[in-house]
Design a protein around this motif. Structure first.
Motif, PDB file in Angstrom:
ATOM      1  N   ALA A   1      -5.803   3.720   0.128  1.00 15.98           N
ATOM      2  CA  ALA A   1      -5.677   4.987  -0.603  1.00 15.98           C
ATOM      3  C   ALA A   1      -4.784   5.970   0.143  1.00 15.98           C
ATOM      4  O   ALA A   1      -3.953   6.653  -0.461  1.00 15.98           O
ATOM      5  CB  ALA A   1      -7.061   5.588  -0.849  1.00 15.98           C
ATOM      6  N   GLU A   2      -4.934   6.050   1.463  1.00 15.24           N
ATOM      7  CA  GLU A   2      -4.097   6.950   2.267  1.00 15.24           C
ATOM      8  C   GLU A   2      -2.626   6.553   2.188  1.00 15.24           C
ATOM      9  O   GLU A   2      -1.747   7.413   2.017  1.00 15.24           O
ATOM     10  CB  GLU A   2      -4.553   6.952   3.724  1.00 15.24           C
TER      11      GLU A   2
ATOM     12  N   LYS B   1       0.486   8.685   0.555  1.00 15.87           N
ATOM     13  CA  LYS B   1       1.694   8.959   1.348  1.00 15.87           C
ATOM     14  C   LYS B   1       2.948   8.527   0.585  1.00 15.87           C
ATOM     15  O   LYS B   1       3.943   9.242   0.535  1.00 15.87           O
ATOM     16  CB  LYS B   1       1.591   8.226   2.689  1.00 15.87           C
ATOM     17  N   GLU B   2       2.885   7.364  -0.037  1.00 15.68           N
ATOM     18  CA  GLU B   2       4.027   6.863  -0.801  1.00 15.68           C
ATOM     19  C   GLU B   2       4.277   7.726  -2.046  1.00 15.68           C
ATOM     20  O   GLU B   2       5.417   8.040  -2.382  1.00 15.68           O
ATOM     21  CB  GLU B   2       3.801   5.395  -1.169  1.00 15.68           C
ATOM     22  N   LEU B   3       3.215   8.128  -2.732  1.00 15.69           N
ATOM     23  CA  LEU B   3       3.362   9.023  -3.891  1.00 15.69           C
ATOM     24  C   LEU B   3       4.010  10.341  -3.498  1.00 15.69           C
ATOM     25  O   LEU B   3       4.882  10.856  -4.213  1.00 15.69           O
ATOM     26  CB  LEU B   3       1.996   9.303  -4.522  1.00 15.69           C
TER      27      LEU B   3
ATOM     28  N   HIS C   1       9.716   0.403   3.622  1.00  9.62           N
ATOM     29  CA  HIS C   1       8.852   0.227   4.797  1.00  9.62           C
ATOM     30  C   HIS C   1       7.397   0.511   4.442  1.00  9.62           C
ATOM     31  O   HIS C   1       6.488  -0.191   4.880  1.00  9.62           O
ATOM     32  CB  HIS C   1       9.309   1.126   5.949  1.00  9.62           C
ATOM     33  N   MET C   2       7.179   1.566   3.641  1.00  2.74           N
ATOM     34  CA  MET C   2       5.819   1.903   3.224  1.00  2.74           C
ATOM     35  C   MET C   2       5.232   0.804   2.341  1.00  2.74           C
ATOM     36  O   MET C   2       4.031   0.515   2.434  1.00  2.74           O
ATOM     37  CB  MET C   2       5.808   3.227   2.460  1.00  2.74           C
ATOM     38  N   ASP C   3       6.057   0.197   1.481  1.00  8.31           N
ATOM     39  CA  ASP C   3       5.594  -0.903   0.632  1.00  8.31           C
ATOM     40  C   ASP C   3       5.033  -2.045   1.480  1.00  8.31           C
ATOM     41  O   ASP C   3       4.004  -2.632   1.153  1.00  8.31           O
ATOM     42  CB  ASP C   3       6.726  -1.447  -0.243  1.00  8.31           C
TER      43      ASP C   3
END
Length: 164
Positions: A121-122, A126-128, A146-148
């Motif tokens: 969820a965090e 962060k990605e949103l 990178h976040m993916d």
């Protein structure tokens, strides 16, 4: 329990902390947080070839429960699972789906209560926020890639998350 207040002549639901905690429990127990990469013609034109689709899907046998959640939060949409999918279940199966805009409201409110899927969820939040707040497209895309990877890794390690 949701409290109803009258403001400006309209009845409005006041969502309590207990409501958010209940949604967090459903997310932990019966939900799946996912980021899907969808191929779309419009995204192919700009060269990336895909669009991100952020989702929280909660599956349950009680249509009334999910409709109640959608009504309480004024978010999400309830669907009945296709017959082919629910043949293995003794009861009808329903889902409530929340998209990116819903998740921008939901995730900050349920994060204090989520246990099993907290990291997922965090990372999704962060990605949103990156999608919304970073405006340089090439830099944003590199950050998101990178976040993916981090999200997928956390998703696979999280017990009970229904990764897609």
């Amino acid at each position: 329990m949701t409290v109803v207040a009258v403001q400006d002549g309209w009845e409005r639901s006041l969502i309590t902390e207990m409501d958010w905690a209940y949604l967090a429990g459903l997310t932990d127990g019966e939900g799946g947080l996912n980021i899907l990469l969808r191929t779309t013609p419009s995204q192919r034109k700009v060269g990336r070839g895909y669009a991100r689709e952020f989702r929280l899907i909660i599956t349950n046998g009680s249509k009334d429960l999910l409709l109640s959640m959608a009504e309480t939060f004024k978010l999400g949409k309830v669907y009945r699972q296709p017959i082919e999918w629910s043949k293995t279940h003794r009861v009808s199966v329903f889902t409530i789906r929340f998209g990116a805009n819903d998740l921008r409201v939901i995730l900050p409110k349920i994060l204090p209560y989520v246990r099993l899927k907290k990291l997922v969820a965090e990372l999704m939040l962060k990605e949103l926020n990156t999608v919304k707040n970073v405006h340089h497209s090439k830099a944003k895309e590199l950050m998101l890639l990178h976040m993916d990877e981090d999200f997928r890794e956390a998703c696979l390690k999280t017990p009970g998350n229904k990764c897609q």
